[in-house]
Design an enzyme around this catalytic site. Structure first.
Site, PDB file in Angstrom:
ATOM      1  N   ASP A   1      36.347  12.974  26.599  1.00  0.00           N
ATOM      2  CA  ASP A   1      36.447  12.166  25.316  1.00  0.00           C
ATOM      3  C   ASP A   1      37.499  11.002  25.431  1.00  0.00           C
ATOM      4  O   ASP A   1      37.543  10.298  24.647  1.00  0.00           O
ATOM      5  CB  ASP A   1      36.514  13.197  24.054  1.00  0.00           C
ATOM      6  CG  ASP A   1      35.129  13.474  23.497  1.00  0.00           C
ATOM      7  OD1 ASP A   1      34.438  12.744  23.509  1.00  0.00           O
ATOM      8  OD2 ASP A   1      35.056  14.824  23.017  1.00  0.00           O
TER       9      ASP A   1
ATOM     10  N   CYS B   1      37.832   6.731  45.857  1.00  0.00           N
ATOM     11  CA  CYS B   1      38.793   8.062  46.182  1.00  0.00           C
ATOM     12  C   CYS B   1      38.054   8.841  47.418  1.00  0.00           C
ATOM     13  O   CYS B   1      38.224   8.424  48.498  1.00  0.00           O
ATOM     14  CB  CYS B   1      38.871   9.185  44.928  1.00  0.00           C
ATOM     15  SG  CYS B   1      40.195  10.121  44.929  1.00  0.00           S
TER      16      CYS B   1
ATOM     17  N   SER C   1      26.993  22.062  18.311  1.00  0.00           N
ATOM     18  CA  SER C   1      28.287  21.301  19.441  1.00  0.00           C
ATOM     19  C   SER C   1      27.499  20.018  19.774  1.00  0.00           C
ATOM     20  O   SER C   1      26.516  19.870  19.603  1.00  0.00           O
ATOM     21  CB  SER C   1      28.720  22.123  20.323  1.00  0.00           C
ATOM     22  OG  SER C   1      27.603  22.456  21.253  1.00  0.00           O
TER      23      SER C   1
ATOM     24  N   GLU D   1      37.491   3.176  37.787  1.00  0.00           N
ATOM     25  CA  GLU D   1      36.678   3.652  36.570  1.00  0.00           C
ATOM     26  C   GLU D   1      37.394   3.931  35.371  1.00  0.00           C
ATOM     27  O   GLU D   1      36.856   4.093  34.356  1.00  0.00           O
ATOM     28  CB  GLU D   1      35.575   4.434  36.968  1.00  0.00           C
ATOM     29  CG  GLU D   1      36.054   5.957  37.252  1.00  0.00           C
ATOM     30  CD  GLU D   1      36.346   6.238  38.594  1.00  0.00           C
ATOM     31  OE1 GLU D   1      36.734   5.315  39.438  1.00  0.00           O
ATOM     32  OE2 GLU D   1      36.416   7.309  39.299  1.00  0.00           O
TER      33      GLU D   1
ATOM     34  N   HIS E   1      41.131   5.244  41.212  1.00  0.00           N
ATOM     35  CA  HIS E   1      39.688   5.545  40.362  1.00  0.00           C
ATOM     36  C   HIS E   1      40.073   4.349  39.408  1.00  0.00           C
ATOM     37  O   HIS E   1      40.457   4.479  38.222  1.00  0.00           O
ATOM     38  CB  HIS E   1      39.668   6.735  39.630  1.00  0.00           C
ATOM     39  CG  HIS E   1      39.722   7.867  40.524  1.00  0.00           C
ATOM     40  ND1 HIS E   1      38.700   8.510  40.629  1.00  0.00           N
ATOM     41  CD2 HIS E   1      40.471   8.694  41.144  1.00  0.00           C
ATOM     42  CE1 HIS E   1      38.435   9.560  41.141  1.00  0.00           C
ATOM     43  NE2 HIS E   1      39.747   9.699  41.604  1.00  0.00           N
TER      44      HIS E   1
ATOM     45  N   THR F   1      23.809  21.874   6.844  1.00  0.00           N
ATOM     46  CA  THR F   1      25.078  21.126   6.461  1.00  0.00           C
ATOM     47  C   THR F   1      25.772  21.826   5.580  1.00  0.00           C
ATOM     48  O   THR F   1      26.973  22.053   5.414  1.00  0.00           O
ATOM     49  CB  THR F   1      24.648  19.483   6.173  1.00  0.00           C
ATOM     50  OG1 THR F   1      24.259  18.998   7.131  1.00  0.00           O
ATOM     51  CG2 THR F   1      25.973  18.886   5.728  1.00  0.00           C
TER      52      THR F   1
ATOM     53  N   LYS G   1      16.232  18.676   6.854  1.00  0.00           N
ATOM     54  CA  LYS G   1      16.717  19.953   6.116  1.00  0.00           C
ATOM     55  C   LYS G   1      18.425  19.537   6.325  1.00  0.00           C
ATOM     56  O   LYS G   1      18.940  19.573   7.394  1.00  0.00           O
ATOM     57  CB  LYS G   1      16.533  21.207   7.162  1.00  0.00           C
ATOM     58  CG  LYS G   1      14.992  21.281   7.093  1.00  0.00           C
ATOM     59  CD  LYS G   1      14.245  21.758   5.744  1.00  0.00           C
ATOM     60  CE  LYS G   1      12.867  22.097   5.455  1.00  0.00           C
ATOM     61  NZ  LYS G   1      12.644  22.508   4.243  1.00  0.00           N
TER      62      LYS G   1
HETATM   63  N1  GLN Z   1      39.381  15.457  47.732  1.00  0.00           N
HETATM   64  C1  GLN Z   1      40.156  14.223  47.814  1.00  0.00           C
HETATM   65  C2  GLN Z   1      41.496  14.485  47.801  1.00  0.00           C
HETATM   66  O1  GLN Z   1      42.022  15.302  47.080  1.00  0.00           O
HETATM   67  C3  GLN Z   1      39.361  13.074  47.073  1.00  0.00           C
HETATM   68  C4  GLN Z   1      39.871  13.231  45.555  1.00  0.00           C
HETATM   69  C5  GLN Z   1      38.814  12.447  44.507  1.00  0.00           C
HETATM   70  O2  GLN Z   1      37.719  12.017  45.239  1.00  0.00           O
HETATM   71  N2  GLN Z   1      39.060  12.522  43.281  1.00  0.00           N
HETATM   72  O3  GLN Z   1      42.055  13.603  48.185  1.00  0.00           O
END
Ligand code: GLN
Length: 570
Positions: free
Chosen positions: A103, A413, A45, A541, A539, A223, A219
């Site tokens: 992913d 968050c 994996s 990100e 978030h 595969t 090797k």
């Molecule tokens: N624990 C916090 C909430 O539920 C923040 C969650 C987080 O950081 N994703 O509001």
């Protein structure tokens, strides 16, 4: 140069909810000869099926095709939302609020394509649907079995996105490794699909070619065995991708092809790369995209336009200045737990011609005594998201130090909630201030559940998930960063800033500069006098890609670079 285009980024962010929404609601199916690419893995994996799938998607997109990627996970959890990060790394969140496998983060970062709930299906969800149908009586008294009922449900899900008519290629990654008991129904389903779809379906199998140091040899036997195992369930791979640490000689690739009934040019290697973002180039150099187009009979297209991708790689390879970012969190031994944050910092730094050095700082081990030593060398500090009490005091200690020493600081968050609590305790003088997540009896619940959530909590579904609109205060740093006042970002949390305290915060200098236009919930706080001190309830990100780094990460990393330059010029 491939500089981040702010308007493009804003468009991209605003598109957050709509693409996913379109996928889920658009059930008027059009006839398009969608090609289905199945990516399986063998031998071991963690070979990077997600990266190969994402790289192929990048190449096909760059040739002008419409592409999506989906992941089928053989575990029984309904979704990865409840999985411990130690077990499964970060939980990624799609615009439509699905808690997804990490992913899907790779898919979006490589391709800029919005994924949705439909892009991530688990065994648990397949069984849940079949069992619900059985309870409703949909099977009219028939015995419900793995074949055909489970396999039919898998096939229906595989084709769901393709049937929208929105895609020329649907790439499906099958999680797990060939030979796992759990994967068997998925392999049987896609075997059947090959019969239905003929040339419109294609199998790519990813395996591992170990290098034996003692024998100084690569090797290929594992595969060959892995392909035999695939053949034994009736699947003949069309393309083999061999993951390797050392260059595989062409004669060896040809030999593998002969043993495995694969065309000689369709056996390609995936040599370890300094960065995953290099992988599309390696695949293109070996014509993976051409092979896929040829074997599926897709309409020919020009060579992929990878100009902007290459510019990013050029910057990544050539940046010589370093920006040091401290990441304060409780999962520091586990880099995958903060995958999207790491990638967002790297993307932003690269676009700003810097290398990012992320220093992981364990929030459980951070104390008043060592905070200056641990954070002193940082040009910027990120306070990580999270759940629960563990490590929370270290986050407050870090935040107080950063605020008092005016270090660029980004709370995400839970990190933003900690920013609010620390400010309440040490600036507003509300010493017992807390989130009711940590202390249900706190006299100053500056972070709390909203009234309407309290009633839902009994039913279990209290998490705010997915993309929500946010209005930014004109003139705020955050609005300047985005270049607009209307954004859309993704959420994953239960608790919220308590509106009752808003005025006291604002009077003392912490401004609530972003709010949900419908509910008024506070989404962004900022201390304007500081170098950069911003917390987001959302978030950012989850919406940062190689070609469109998130504007707020760009702004934060820029502030960190400026701070570093300022320190050096002293
Ligand atoms: N624990 C916090 C909430 O539920 C923040 C969650 C987080 O950081 N994703 O509001």
């Amino acid at each position: 140069m491939a500089c981040p285009d702010q308007k493009g980024a804003a468009r991209f962010l605003q598109g957050g909810g709509t693409a996913a929404h379109a996928v889920l609601t658009q059930l008027t199916f059009q006839k398009v000869d969608t090609k289905y690419i199945f990516v399986t893995g063998g031998v071991v994996s963690s070979l990077g099926k997600g990266i190969i799938s994402s790289s192929l998607a990048r190449l096909l997109l760059s040739r002008g095709y419409r592409v999506t990627i989906q992941k089928f996970d053989p575990y029984i959890n309904i979704d990865p939302g409840t999985l411990n990060p130690y077990e499964h790394g970060e939980c990624y969140v799609t615009a439509d609020g699905h808690e997804a496998d990490l992913d899907l983060g790779h898919y979006e970062r490589f391709t800029d394509i919005r994924t949705s709930r439909a892009n991530n299906v688990t065994t648990g969800r397949i069984y849940q649907t079949v069992i619900d149908k059985e309870r409703r009586g949909d099977y009219l008294g028939k015995t419900v079995q793995i074949i055909p009922h489970i396999t039919d449900e898998i096939k229906r899900n595989v084709k769901l996105l393709g049937k929208t008519g929105n895609y020329d290629f649907v790439i499906t990654e099958i999680g797990g490794t060939v030979g796992d008991i759990e994967s068997t129904p998925f392999l049987e389903a896609v075997r059947q699909l090959k019969w239905e779809l003929g040339r419109d379906a294609l199998f790519i199998h990813l395996t591992y070619v170990p290098y034996l140091k003692a024998a100084k040899e690569l090797k290929t036997k594992p595969t060959q065995h892995s392909v035999k195992q695939l053949q034994s369930v009736g699947i003949q791979p069309d393309v083999l991708v061999l993951r390797t640490e050392k260059e595989i000689p062409p004669s060896m690739l040809r030999k593998v092809g002969q043993f495995c009934n694969v065309a000689p040019d369709a056996v390609i290697q995936s040599l370890d790369q300094p960065t995953i973002y290099q992988v599309p180039l390696g695949m293109h150099a070996q014509h993976l995209d051409d092979i896929v187009i040829r074997l599926t009979g897709a309409d020919a297209t020009p060579e992929p336009d990878l100009t902007r991708w290459n510019m990013f790689l050029h910057k990544l390879a050539n940046a010589d200045k370093v920006v040091n970012i401290g990441l304060v969190g409780k999962y520091v031994e586990l880099q995958d737990a903060y995958k999207s944050i790491n990638e967002s910092l790297m993307q932003a730094a690269t676009h700003l011609d810097h290398k990012v050095n992320i220093v992981y700082i364990h929030s459980e081990k951070l104390t008043e005594a060592d905070v200056a030593e641990k954070l002193g060398g940082m040009d910027g500090v990120v306070i990580a998201p999270g759940f629960g009490q563990r490590g929370i005091e270290g986050k407050f200690t870090a935040l107080r130090w950063c605020r008092e020493n005016d270090v660029p600081t980004f709370g995400i968050c839970l990190g933003m909630q900690c920013m609010v609590i620390e400010f309440a305790r040490n600036v507003l003088g509300l010493h017992d201030a807390n989130s009711t997540e940590m202390d249900t009896k706190t006299p100053h619940n500056v972070i709390d559940l909203m009234e309407e959530q309290k009633s839902i909590s009994n039913m279990g579904g209290t998490m705010r998930l997915g993309a929500y609109e946010c209005s930014l205060r004109p003139g705020s740093r955050v609005a300047e960063a985005y270049g607009t006042t209307d954004i859309m970002e993704r959420h994953r949390h239960r608790f919220e800033f308590n509106e009752d305290y808003r005025e006291r915060f604002e009077q003392a200098g912490m401004q609530c500069v972003g709010e949900n236009p419908g509910t008024g919930l506070v989404e962004v706080v900022e201390i304007p006098g500081k170098r950069w001190f911003i917390g987001t309830q959302y978030h950012p990100e989850y919406q940062s890609t190689v070609l469109h780094p998130n504007p707020l990460f760009l702004s934060f990393v820029k502030a960190a670079i400026d701070f570093s330059d300022e320190k050096q010029s002293k």
